[in-house]
Design a protein around this motif. Structure first.
Motif, PDB file in Angstrom:
ATOM      1  N   UNK A  53      36.340 123.074   7.930  1.00  0.00           N
ATOM      2  CA  UNK A  53      35.553 122.580   8.743  1.00  0.00           C
ATOM      3  C   UNK A  53      34.120 121.896   8.107  1.00  0.00           C
ATOM      4  N   UNK A  54      33.530 120.903   8.775  1.00  0.00           N
ATOM      5  CA  UNK A  54      32.146 120.500   8.638  1.00  0.00           C
ATOM      6  C   UNK A  54      31.204 121.172   9.183  1.00  0.00           C
ATOM      7  N   UNK A  55      30.222 121.792   8.624  1.00  0.00           N
ATOM      8  CA  UNK A  55      29.212 122.555   9.193  1.00  0.00           C
ATOM      9  C   UNK A  55      28.041 121.907   9.860  1.00  0.00           C
ATOM     10  N   UNK A  56      27.850 120.611   9.614  1.00  0.00           N
ATOM     11  CA  UNK A  56      26.518 119.973   9.757  1.00  0.00           C
ATOM     12  C   UNK A  56      26.621 119.005  10.985  1.00  0.00           C
ATOM     13  N   UNK A  57      27.977 118.831  11.503  1.00  0.00           N
ATOM     14  CA  UNK A  57      27.900 117.829  12.767  1.00  0.00           C
ATOM     15  C   UNK A  57      28.042 118.140  14.135  1.00  0.00           C
ATOM     16  N   UNK A  58      26.899 118.285  14.636  1.00  0.00           N
ATOM     17  CA  UNK A  58      26.635 118.990  16.145  1.00  0.00           C
ATOM     18  C   UNK A  58      26.958 117.693  16.865  1.00  0.00           C
ATOM     19  N   UNK A  59      27.555 118.153  17.848  1.00  0.00           N
ATOM     20  CA  UNK A  59      27.775 117.079  18.905  1.00  0.00           C
ATOM     21  C   UNK A  59      26.890 117.281  20.199  1.00  0.00           C
ATOM     22  N   UNK A  60      26.691 116.362  21.243  1.00  0.00           N
ATOM     23  CA  UNK A  60      26.091 116.633  22.353  1.00  0.00           C
ATOM     24  C   UNK A  60      26.716 117.415  23.345  1.00  0.00           C
ATOM     25  N   UNK A  61      27.973 117.877  23.332  1.00  0.00           N
ATOM     26  CA  UNK A  61      28.562 118.688  24.131  1.00  0.00           C
ATOM     27  C   UNK A  61      28.373 120.223  24.082  1.00  0.00           C
ATOM     28  N   UNK A  62      27.807 120.530  25.086  1.00  0.00           N
ATOM     29  CA  UNK A  62      27.404 122.194  25.281  1.00  0.00           C
ATOM     30  C   UNK A  62      28.704 122.992  25.248  1.00  0.00           C
ATOM     31  N   UNK A  63      28.606 124.081  24.747  1.00  0.00           N
ATOM     32  CA  UNK A  63      29.917 125.007  24.686  1.00  0.00           C
ATOM     33  C   UNK A  63      29.962 125.438  26.216  1.00  0.00           C
ATOM     34  N   UNK A  64      29.001 125.751  26.871  1.00  0.00           N
ATOM     35  CA  UNK A  64      29.025 126.277  28.372  1.00  0.00           C
ATOM     36  C   UNK A  64      29.818 125.123  29.232  1.00  0.00           C
ATOM     37  N   UNK A  65      30.175 123.736  28.713  1.00  0.00           N
ATOM     38  CA  UNK A  65      30.771 123.124  29.565  1.00  0.00           C
ATOM     39  C   UNK A  65      32.304 123.043  29.006  1.00  0.00           C
ATOM     40  N   UNK A  66      32.651 123.522  27.890  1.00  0.00           N
ATOM     41  CA  UNK A  66      34.130 123.502  27.475  1.00  0.00           C
ATOM     42  C   UNK A  66      34.725 124.837  27.389  1.00  0.00           C
ATOM     43  N   UNK A  67      33.902 125.753  26.807  1.00  0.00           N
ATOM     44  CA  UNK A  67      34.331 127.104  26.432  1.00  0.00           C
ATOM     45  C   UNK A  67      33.282 128.169  27.117  1.00  0.00           C
ATOM     46  N   UNK A  68      32.808 128.377  28.197  1.00  0.00           N
ATOM     47  CA  UNK A  68      31.999 129.063  28.630  1.00  0.00           C
ATOM     48  C   UNK A  68      31.951 130.419  28.318  1.00  0.00           C
ATOM     49  N   UNK A  69      33.191 130.927  28.523  1.00  0.00           N
ATOM     50  CA  UNK A  69      33.552 132.465  28.254  1.00  0.00           C
ATOM     51  C   UNK A  69      32.869 132.850  26.905  1.00  0.00           C
ATOM     52  N   UNK A  70      32.971 131.832  25.866  1.00  0.00           N
ATOM     53  CA  UNK A  70      32.482 132.241  24.643  1.00  0.00           C
ATOM     54  C   UNK A  70      30.844 132.305  24.326  1.00  0.00           C
ATOM     55  N   UNK A  71      30.398 131.751  25.296  1.00  0.00           N
ATOM     56  CA  UNK A  71      28.585 131.496  25.177  1.00  0.00           C
ATOM     57  C   UNK A  71      28.030 132.563  24.625  1.00  0.00           C
ATOM     58  N   UNK A  72      28.455 133.879  25.069  1.00  0.00           N
ATOM     59  CA  UNK A  72      27.658 135.143  24.586  1.00  0.00           C
ATOM     60  C   UNK A  72      27.834 135.271  23.065  1.00  0.00           C
ATOM     61  N   UNK A  73      28.805 134.742  22.518  1.00  0.00           N
ATOM     62  CA  UNK A  73      29.001 134.997  21.001  1.00  0.00           C
ATOM     63  C   UNK A  73      28.268 133.998  20.248  1.00  0.00           C
ATOM     64  N   UNK A  74      28.011 132.695  20.647  1.00  0.00           N
ATOM     65  CA  UNK A  74      27.583 131.396  20.044  1.00  0.00           C
ATOM     66  C   UNK A  74      26.237 131.467  19.646  1.00  0.00           C
ATOM     67  N   UNK A  75      25.741 131.368  18.759  1.00  0.00           N
ATOM     68  CA  UNK A  75      24.334 131.174  17.979  1.00  0.00           C
ATOM     69  C   UNK A  75      23.772 129.796  18.644  1.00  0.00           C
ATOM     70  N   UNK A  76      22.417 129.671  18.830  1.00  0.00           N
ATOM     71  CA  UNK A  76      21.654 128.672  19.008  1.00  0.00           C
ATOM     72  C   UNK A  76      21.800 127.706  17.783  1.00  0.00           C
ATOM     73  N   UNK A  77      21.841 126.400  18.007  1.00  0.00           N
ATOM     74  CA  UNK A  77      21.972 125.822  19.147  1.00  0.00           C
ATOM     75  C   UNK A  77      23.597 126.073  19.996  1.00  0.00           C
ATOM     76  N   UNK A  78      23.648 126.127  21.072  1.00  0.00           N
ATOM     77  CA  UNK A  78      24.877 126.341  21.752  1.00  0.00           C
ATOM     78  C   UNK A  78      25.725 125.265  22.070  1.00  0.00           C
ATOM     79  N   UNK A  79      26.015 124.399  21.042  1.00  0.00           N
ATOM     80  CA  UNK A  79      26.700 123.064  21.196  1.00  0.00           C
ATOM     81  C   UNK A  79      27.923 123.282  20.258  1.00  0.00           C
ATOM     82  N   UNK A  80      28.939 122.280  20.740  1.00  0.00           N
ATOM     83  CA  UNK A  80      30.177 122.124  20.055  1.00  0.00           C
ATOM     84  C   UNK A  80      29.783 121.391  18.721  1.00  0.00           C
TER      85      UNK A  80
END
Length: 201
Positions: A53-80
């Motif tokens: 996977x490419x580590x550099x391509x951040x989308x405008x989509x928030x993890x909260x909007x697609x996989x909210x259960x995983x939010x506590x694990x995800x480092x900032x910025x919390x984007x997909x």
């Protein structure tokens, strides 16, 4: 231009072999718009395929909007993040583990390197939260067929380098491609500010 970089930068350098936990760092001046200034973490490499996977391509989509259960694990910025052009309906999880976590005893984690893991998203986030310092979620992936990646490396499209666990959870303001280039052997650090489009230079 590709021949110049292949000859001057890559053929003269000591070569690393592709393997899980290694990075594919796009060559300065790579002509592919999709992979210019990209850093791909290899997750699997065998005689059948290479997958990462490419580590550099951040989308405008928030993890909260697609996989909210995983939010506590995800480092900032919390984007997909966009892991690659293939199968963007699937999600890949990567994490930096907490200090002292033994990945051999954690079936939720597939060890890629020291403190760097591929997360089994079939596990629940509650099984992962205490094991990781931070993680990223990537929509899609990149894949190479047998011999394809070797040909691209030989052509000078990619430089193969060891990953650091912090590469996976780099803050949003970090230029990961430039940082990875700066920690390589000379002359690669000299190209760490090379723009995606040389016309911008």
């Amino acid at each position: 231009m590709p021949d110049f970089y292949a000859d001057r930068l890559f053929n003269a350098l000591e070569r690393n072999d592709p393997a899980p936990g290694m990075l594919l760092v796009a060559a300065p001046g790579m002509l592919s718009d999709e992979f210019a200034r990209s850093v791909v973490l290899i997750i699997e490499h065998n005689e059948h395929l290479t997958f990462g996977v490419n580590l550099t391509a951040r989308s405008e989509l928030a993890v909260f909007n697609v996989m909210p259960d995983w939010l506590p694990c995800v480092a900032k910025p919390q984007a997909l993040y966009i892991g690659g052009p293939l199968n963007q309906q699937s999600v890949v999880g990567l994490a930096m583990t907490r200090q002292g976590v033994d990945m051999d005893t954690a079936p939720q984690l597939n060890r890629l390197a020291n403190r760097l893991a591929h997360v089994d998203l079939r596990s629940g986030p509650e099984e992962v939260t205490e094991l990781v310092e931070g993680m990223r979620l990537f929509a899609g992936y990149a894949e190479w067929s047998p011999g394809q990646l070797d040909d691209e490396i030989e052509r000078g499209d990619w430089y193969v380098a060891p990953a650091l666990p912090t590469d996976v959870i780099a803050p949003g303001h970090v230029d990961l491609w430039g940082d990875v280039m700066r920690r390589q052997q000379m002359p690669l650090p000299l190209f760490s500010t090379f723009p995606a489009d040389p016309v911008d230079n």
